[in-house]
Each structure stands twice: as C-alpha cells, then as structure tokens.
Motif scaffolding. Structure first.
Motif, short mmCIF file in Angstrom:
data_model
loop_
_atom_site.label_atom_id
_atom_site.label_comp_id
_atom_site.label_asym_id
_atom_site.label_seq_id
_atom_site.Cartn_x
_atom_site.Cartn_y
_atom_site.Cartn_z
N PRO A 41 0.84 -1.20 0.00
CA PRO A 41 0.00 0.00 0.00
C PRO A 41 0.88 1.25 0.00
O PRO A 41 1.86 1.33 0.74
N HIS A 42 0.54 2.22 -0.83
CA HIS A 42 1.35 3.42 -0.92
C HIS A 42 0.53 4.58 -1.48
O HIS A 42 -0.54 4.38 -2.05
N VAL A 43 1.07 5.78 -1.30
CA VAL A 43 0.50 7.00 -1.87
C VAL A 43 1.55 7.58 -2.82
O VAL A 43 2.68 7.85 -2.41
N THR A 44 1.19 7.75 -4.08
CA THR A 44 2.13 8.26 -5.07
C THR A 44 2.21 9.79 -4.99
O THR A 44 1.20 10.48 -5.12
N LEU A 45 3.42 10.29 -4.78
CA LEU A 45 3.68 11.73 -4.77
C LEU A 45 3.97 12.27 -6.16
O LEU A 45 3.54 13.37 -6.52
N VAL A 46 4.74 11.51 -6.91
CA VAL A 46 5.21 11.94 -8.24
C VAL A 46 5.20 10.72 -9.15
O VAL A 46 5.62 9.64 -8.74
N ALA A 47 4.73 10.90 -10.38
CA ALA A 47 4.86 9.88 -11.42
C ALA A 47 5.23 10.58 -12.71
O ALA A 47 4.52 11.50 -13.14
N ARG A 48 6.35 10.18 -13.31
CA ARG A 48 6.81 10.81 -14.55
C ARG A 48 7.67 9.81 -15.32
O ARG A 48 8.12 8.81 -14.75
N PRO A 49 7.93 10.08 -16.59
CA PRO A 49 8.68 9.13 -17.41
C PRO A 49 10.08 8.83 -16.90
O PRO A 49 10.62 7.75 -17.17
N GLY A 50 10.69 9.74 -16.17
CA GLY A 50 12.02 9.49 -15.65
C GLY A 50 12.29 10.30 -14.39
O GLY A 50 11.75 11.39 -14.22
N LEU A 51 13.08 9.75 -13.49
CA LEU A 51 13.52 10.45 -12.28
C LEU A 51 15.03 10.27 -12.16
O LEU A 51 15.53 9.14 -12.19
N ASP A 52 15.74 11.38 -12.02
CA ASP A 52 17.19 11.35 -11.93
C ASP A 52 17.62 10.85 -10.56
O ASP A 52 17.28 11.47 -9.55
N PRO A 53 18.36 9.74 -10.47
CA PRO A 53 18.82 9.26 -9.17
C PRO A 53 19.63 10.29 -8.40
O PRO A 53 19.71 10.22 -7.16
N ALA A 54 20.22 11.26 -9.11
CA ALA A 54 21.00 12.30 -8.43
C ALA A 54 20.13 13.15 -7.52
O ALA A 54 20.63 13.81 -6.61
N ALA A 55 18.82 13.14 -7.76
CA ALA A 55 17.90 13.92 -6.92
C ALA A 55 17.67 13.28 -5.57
O ALA A 55 17.13 13.92 -4.66
N ASP A 56 18.06 12.01 -5.39
CA ASP A 56 17.81 11.32 -4.13
C ASP A 56 18.40 12.08 -2.94
O ASP A 56 17.78 12.17 -1.88
N ALA A 57 19.60 12.63 -3.13
CA ALA A 57 20.26 13.34 -2.03
C ALA A 57 19.49 14.58 -1.63
O ALA A 57 19.51 14.98 -0.46
N ARG A 58 18.82 15.22 -2.58
CA ARG A 58 18.01 16.41 -2.26
C ARG A 58 16.69 16.01 -1.59
O ARG A 58 16.14 16.79 -0.81
N LEU A 59 16.20 14.84 -1.90
CA LEU A 59 14.92 14.39 -1.35
C LEU A 59 15.06 13.90 0.09
O LEU A 59 14.13 14.03 0.89
N LEU A 60 16.21 13.31 0.41
CA LEU A 60 16.38 12.71 1.73
C LEU A 60 16.06 13.67 2.88
O LEU A 60 15.35 13.27 3.82
N PRO A 61 16.53 14.93 2.86
CA PRO A 61 16.20 15.82 3.99
C PRO A 61 14.70 16.07 4.15
O PRO A 61 14.24 16.36 5.26
N LEU A 62 13.93 15.96 3.05
CA LEU A 62 12.50 16.20 3.13
C LEU A 62 11.78 15.13 3.93
O LEU A 62 10.66 15.35 4.41
N THR A 63 12.42 13.97 4.08
CA THR A 63 11.78 12.89 4.82
C THR A 63 11.78 13.15 6.33
O THR A 63 11.20 12.36 7.08
N ALA A 64 12.40 14.25 6.75
CA ALA A 64 12.32 14.63 8.16
C ALA A 64 10.88 14.92 8.57
O ALA A 64 10.55 14.90 9.75
N ALA A 65 10.00 15.19 7.59
CA ALA A 65 8.57 15.42 7.87
C ALA A 65 7.85 14.13 8.24
O ALA A 65 6.71 14.18 8.72
N LEU A 66 8.49 13.00 8.05
CA LEU A 66 7.88 11.70 8.34
C LEU A 66 8.37 11.18 9.70
O LEU A 66 9.49 11.47 10.10
N PRO A 67 7.54 10.41 10.40
CA PRO A 67 6.19 9.95 10.03
C PRO A 67 5.16 11.09 10.11
O PRO A 67 5.29 12.00 10.92
N LEU A 68 4.15 10.97 9.25
CA LEU A 68 3.13 12.00 9.14
C LEU A 68 1.75 11.38 9.35
O LEU A 68 1.34 10.52 8.56
#
Length: 200
Positions: A41-68
């Motif tokens: 079970p999941h909630v999709t935040l983003v769906a697109r033809p491609g996601l750059d793995p280099a963005a993972d490092a920028r996304l990690l700090p945003l997970t400080a909002a979790l658990p929500l």
C-alpha cells in the motif's frame, strides 16, 4: 513510469492489506493479487517518465517530515468503462501533506508529471483494486461493508521510496532510522520488480 511513493507504517499497511484480502476472498480483483515482493500500500507523490537518481540526495532531507499522521477517506472510483474502474481510498488532504508534496516537486524540478500528481491537481490515494467492471464495484463495496471495515481510517505515512521501472528496483530514501546513523555511505535498499496495474 517512475514514481516517488509514501509507504504506510506497519499497522496502517496491515489494515489496507486486510481490505485487499477481503476483495480477494470475494473472488474480486485486488491489489493484493500482485505477487511482486515490493507490492505494498502506498501514496504516489510523483509519477513521470524518468527520475534522476541524483535527486535522491536532495529528497532525503524532506523525509524529516515523516512519520506524518493522515487519514484514509471513504471509497472512491477512478476511470470509466470499458477500460475498467479503479477502487481507491483517497487520502484526506492536510496542509502538512500538501506542503511535503510541494517541496518534493520543487526539489525535483522539471516537468512531465502524470496529471493527477501535479501540485494543484494531485489526488493522493491508496489503491484497493484495478480493472473492475461496474458489477464488480458493487460487489466490492458490499464485501467491504459486510466485513465491517470502517469507512474512514487514521493512518501514518512513514517512508519515502523511489520506484525505478528500468531496473525493477525500489530505493528507500528515508527517513534514516537510528541504526542507519546519518546516512553516510548508506546504500539504497532494493527489492524485486512490482507488477503495475491501473492508476497509481
């Protein structure tokens, strides 16, 4: 289609899987029918033809909002016959959830998102079953009602992950747990390919 997804905590995850099992026991299509080990079970935040793995490092700090803390609403349908209907539980939208969604998109930049994941048009939900006929929808609603499943349910969004269909990998992005330290040198965790079916 590449995606970023929010997973539920174990208690919330099991509650949704319980609904999947009710549908399967009634002989109906169910998201639980998919055999992939990463099907969850999941909630999709983003769906697109491609996601750059280099963005993972920028996304990690945003997970400080979790658990929500969040809440799943009553049953909702997407799609139209004859292609098939998708039975979901919509996520009750809160300011905190919208803020996280907006910050994720801002961090990614770019364009090409599936329309229902674009800020301002996002429809957060957890899928219960796909490719239903109108008759099956009616049976699904009855089966869930007979199982005395609440029409709404509090849940907890606990983890962000990235789905890469080109490699069949799921990459866990965070939040970082105590036993993972500060994430230095942490390798993304991967799991098997998941069968995609219907609206994610």
């Amino acid at each position: 289609m590449h995606s970023l997804e929010l997973l539920l905590d174990p208690t919330s995850d099991e509650a949704v899987r319980g609904e999947w099992r009710v549908l399967s026991a009634a002989g109906l299509p169910s998201q639980g029918d998919h055999a992939g080990t990463s099907n969850a079970p999941h909630v999709t935040l983003v769906a697109r033809p491609g996601l750059d793995p280099a963005a993972d490092a920028r996304l990690l700090p945003l997970t400080a909002a979790l658990p929500l803390p969040a809440e799943l609403g009553g049953l909702l349908l997407f799609g139209a016959p004859p292609r098939g209907l998708v039975l979901v539980r919509p996520m009750v939208v809160t300011g905190e959830l919208l803020d996280l969604h907006a910050r994720v998109h801002e961090s990614l930049g770019g364009a090409g998102d599936v329309p229902h994941t674009v800020p301002g048009r996002w429809t957060p939900h957890v899928t219960l079953a796909s490719r239903l006929t109108p008759d099956q929808v009616a049976r699904a609603v009855d089966a869930l009602a007979d199982a005395d499943i609440p029409s709404t349910r509090p849940v907890v969004l606990s983890q962000l992950r990235r789905w890469d269909p080109s490699t069949g990998a799921i990459i866990a992005l965070g939040p970082v747990t105590a036993d993972e330290g500060d994430g230095a040198g942490r390798r993304p965790r991967r799991s098997g390919e998941r069968t995609r079916d219907g609206l994610e």
